[in-house]
Write an enzyme that holds these catalytic residues in place. Structure first.
Site, PDB file in Angstrom:
ATOM      1  N   GLU A  91      39.995   3.074  -9.927  1.00 32.76           N
ATOM      2  CA  GLU A  91      40.364   4.395  -9.401  1.00 32.76           C
ATOM      3  C   GLU A  91      40.313   4.436  -7.871  1.00 32.76           C
ATOM      4  O   GLU A  91      40.212   5.511  -7.275  1.00 32.76           O
ATOM      5  CB  GLU A  91      39.458   5.493  -9.992  1.00 32.76           C
ATOM      6  CG  GLU A  91      39.464   5.601 -11.509  1.00 32.76           C
ATOM      7  CD  GLU A  91      40.805   5.997 -12.116  1.00 32.76           C
ATOM      8  OE1 GLU A  91      41.765   6.243 -11.368  1.00 32.76           O
ATOM      9  OE2 GLU A  91      40.881   6.028 -13.361  1.00 32.76           O
TER      10      GLU A  91
ATOM     11  N   HIS B 204      33.157   9.978  -9.851  1.00 32.14           N
ATOM     12  CA  HIS B 204      33.907  10.269 -11.082  1.00 32.14           C
ATOM     13  C   HIS B 204      33.047   9.909 -12.279  1.00 32.14           C
ATOM     14  O   HIS B 204      32.399   8.857 -12.286  1.00 32.14           O
ATOM     15  CB  HIS B 204      35.199   9.439 -11.104  1.00 32.14           C
ATOM     16  CG  HIS B 204      35.877   9.398 -12.438  1.00 32.14           C
ATOM     17  ND1 HIS B 204      36.333  10.539 -13.079  1.00 32.14           N
ATOM     18  CD2 HIS B 204      36.172   8.367 -13.267  1.00 32.14           C
ATOM     19  CE1 HIS B 204      36.890  10.187 -14.224  1.00 32.14           C
ATOM     20  NE2 HIS B 204      36.792   8.887 -14.370  1.00 32.14           N
TER      21      HIS B 204
ATOM     22  N   HIS C 270      32.530  10.845 -16.893  1.00 38.87           N
ATOM     23  CA  HIS C 270      33.092  11.416 -18.120  1.00 38.87           C
ATOM     24  C   HIS C 270      32.092  12.412 -18.706  1.00 38.87           C
ATOM     25  O   HIS C 270      31.630  12.248 -19.834  1.00 38.87           O
ATOM     26  CB  HIS C 270      33.419  10.289 -19.105  1.00 38.87           C
ATOM     27  CG  HIS C 270      34.381   9.276 -18.572  1.00 38.87           C
ATOM     28  ND1 HIS C 270      34.589   8.035 -19.143  1.00 38.87           N
ATOM     29  CD2 HIS C 270      35.215   9.315 -17.485  1.00 38.87           C
ATOM     30  CE1 HIS C 270      35.511   7.369 -18.449  1.00 38.87           C
ATOM     31  NE2 HIS C 270      35.898   8.119 -17.439  1.00 38.87           N
TER      32      HIS C 270
ATOM     33  N   GLU D  54      23.688  30.213 -11.340  1.00 35.40           N
ATOM     34  CA  GLU D  54      23.791  29.304 -10.200  1.00 35.40           C
ATOM     35  C   GLU D  54      25.222  28.900  -9.818  1.00 35.40           C
ATOM     36  O   GLU D  54      25.479  28.541  -8.668  1.00 35.40           O
ATOM     37  CB  GLU D  54      23.084  27.980 -10.540  1.00 35.40           C
ATOM     38  CG  GLU D  54      21.607  28.068 -10.699  1.00 35.40           C
ATOM     39  CD  GLU D  54      20.928  27.938  -9.363  1.00 35.40           C
ATOM     40  OE1 GLU D  54      20.685  26.807  -8.957  1.00 35.40           O
ATOM     41  OE2 GLU D  54      20.662  28.971  -8.729  1.00 35.40           O
TER      42      GLU D  54
ATOM     43  N   HIS E  49      39.704  13.509 -19.979  1.00 37.68           N
ATOM     44  CA  HIS E  49      39.204  12.283 -19.353  1.00 37.68           C
ATOM     45  C   HIS E  49      37.856  12.500 -18.670  1.00 37.68           C
ATOM     46  O   HIS E  49      36.858  11.895 -19.040  1.00 37.68           O
ATOM     47  CB  HIS E  49      40.266  11.759 -18.356  1.00 37.68           C
ATOM     48  CG  HIS E  49      39.882  10.474 -17.696  1.00 37.68           C
ATOM     49  ND1 HIS E  49      40.776   9.483 -17.381  1.00 37.68           N
ATOM     50  CD2 HIS E  49      38.683  10.013 -17.267  1.00 37.68           C
ATOM     51  CE1 HIS E  49      40.148   8.471 -16.824  1.00 37.68           C
ATOM     52  NE2 HIS E  49      38.879   8.775 -16.734  1.00 37.68           N
TER      53      HIS E  49
END
Ligand code: 2HA
Ligand code: ZN
Length: 278
Positions: A122, A145, A147, A175, A216
């Site tokens: 990525e 990144h 999942h 929050e 994703h």
């Protein structure tokens, strides 16, 4: 494998320890199964100099996109196909330190990625996000990144309209509006690892530090590893609460738009326009 470290060992560098702790935590939380997830952390040259010779290039790896705005910049980054589970046991195999070349078309590996590894698949999204965030936040340093399970699940069951998604997350924990007043961006489903998903994500990163990839995972951006981890953690917690609320039969009451607005004002944040209906 036991690692013998001396005072000037890279293993003692604060950014190195942060990278190990964060990848380990993301794995522990179940958000980075197998080779899932990737992190890149912009480093200042002065942070590296006590620990390594930055003139010693191990390998150079071409890239098929233009990263010229990052020319000469250093990153510690997770490796393509590598498992977060294994970073702590063998950092040199699973993470690396790179510098973007002057022409923006390749990167030099200065440390790590042993056995011929390269930076995350990525990398286009990471570098495009760094370029974008630096234009709006000069203190920006981290792209992450993962999942995150409940956020990912919500992309199947909830409206993908950014305003709707943001509003639901804001409602689920008091929050949230304070931690991400800019809300969440959502890109269409696009093949991961491509320049196309990088460009779509970076466009969203102009307005927000949190971008969902439907079905994703999620991308977060910010200044420190703790801040970005905390950002994703807060959104994921809200998604988990949403999941439980739905399982318990749905909302009977909630935080009102007026209360969310008052909360934002009390904490001196400006909520993204068009979400709260007053
Ligand atoms: O690096 O998470 O999006 C593995 C991934 C790809
Ligand atoms: Zn992923």
């Amino acid at each position: 494998m036991s690692i013998i470290v001396n005072q000037n060992s890279l293993y003692n560098a604060p950014f190195f320890q942060e990278m190990i702790e964060t990848t380990t935590n993301l794995y522990r939380l179940g958000w980075d199964e197998r080779n899932g997830g990737n992190i890149s952390y912009l480093l200042h040259e002065y942070e590296l100099l006590p620990f390594m010779n930055v003139d010693h290039v191990l390998r150079t790896v071409p890239m098929n996109f233009d990263a010229t705005p990052l020319a000469g910049k250093y990153f510690i980054v997770t490796g393509s196909g590598k498992y977060f589970k294994n970073v702590k046991r063998d950092p040199a195999e699973n993470i690396g330190i790179i510098r973007i070349a002057e022409d923006g078309g390749s990167y030099d590996i200065l440390w790590g990625f042993e056995s011929g590894g390269v930076a995350t698949s990525e990398l286009p999204t990471h570098l495009m996000n760094h370029i974008q965030r630096l234009t709006v936040d000069p203190n920006h340093r981290v792209i992450m990144h993962c999942h995150a399970t409940h956020l990912l699940a919500m992309t199947f069951t909830h409206s993908l309209q950014e305003e709707d998604f943001t509003k639901t997350l804001w409602e689920m924990c008091t929050e949230c509006i304070v931690v991400f007043p800019d809300g969440v961006g959502v890109v269409p489903w696009i093949i991961p690892g491509t320049n196309a998903i990088g460009e779509a994500t970076a466009t969203k990163m102009k307005e927000t530090r949190l971008v969902l990839w439907p079905h994703h995972g999620v991308f977060g951006a910010g200044t420190t590893m703790d801040e970005v981890f905390g950002l994703i953690e807060t959104a994921e917690k809200a998604a988990e609460v949403y999941t439980i609320v739905c399982a318990q039969g749905g909302k009977k009451q909630t935080i009102t738009d007026q209360q969310l607005f008052d909360l934002a004002r009390a904490f001196h944040v400006s909520p993204r326009e068009g979400i709260l209906k007053l």
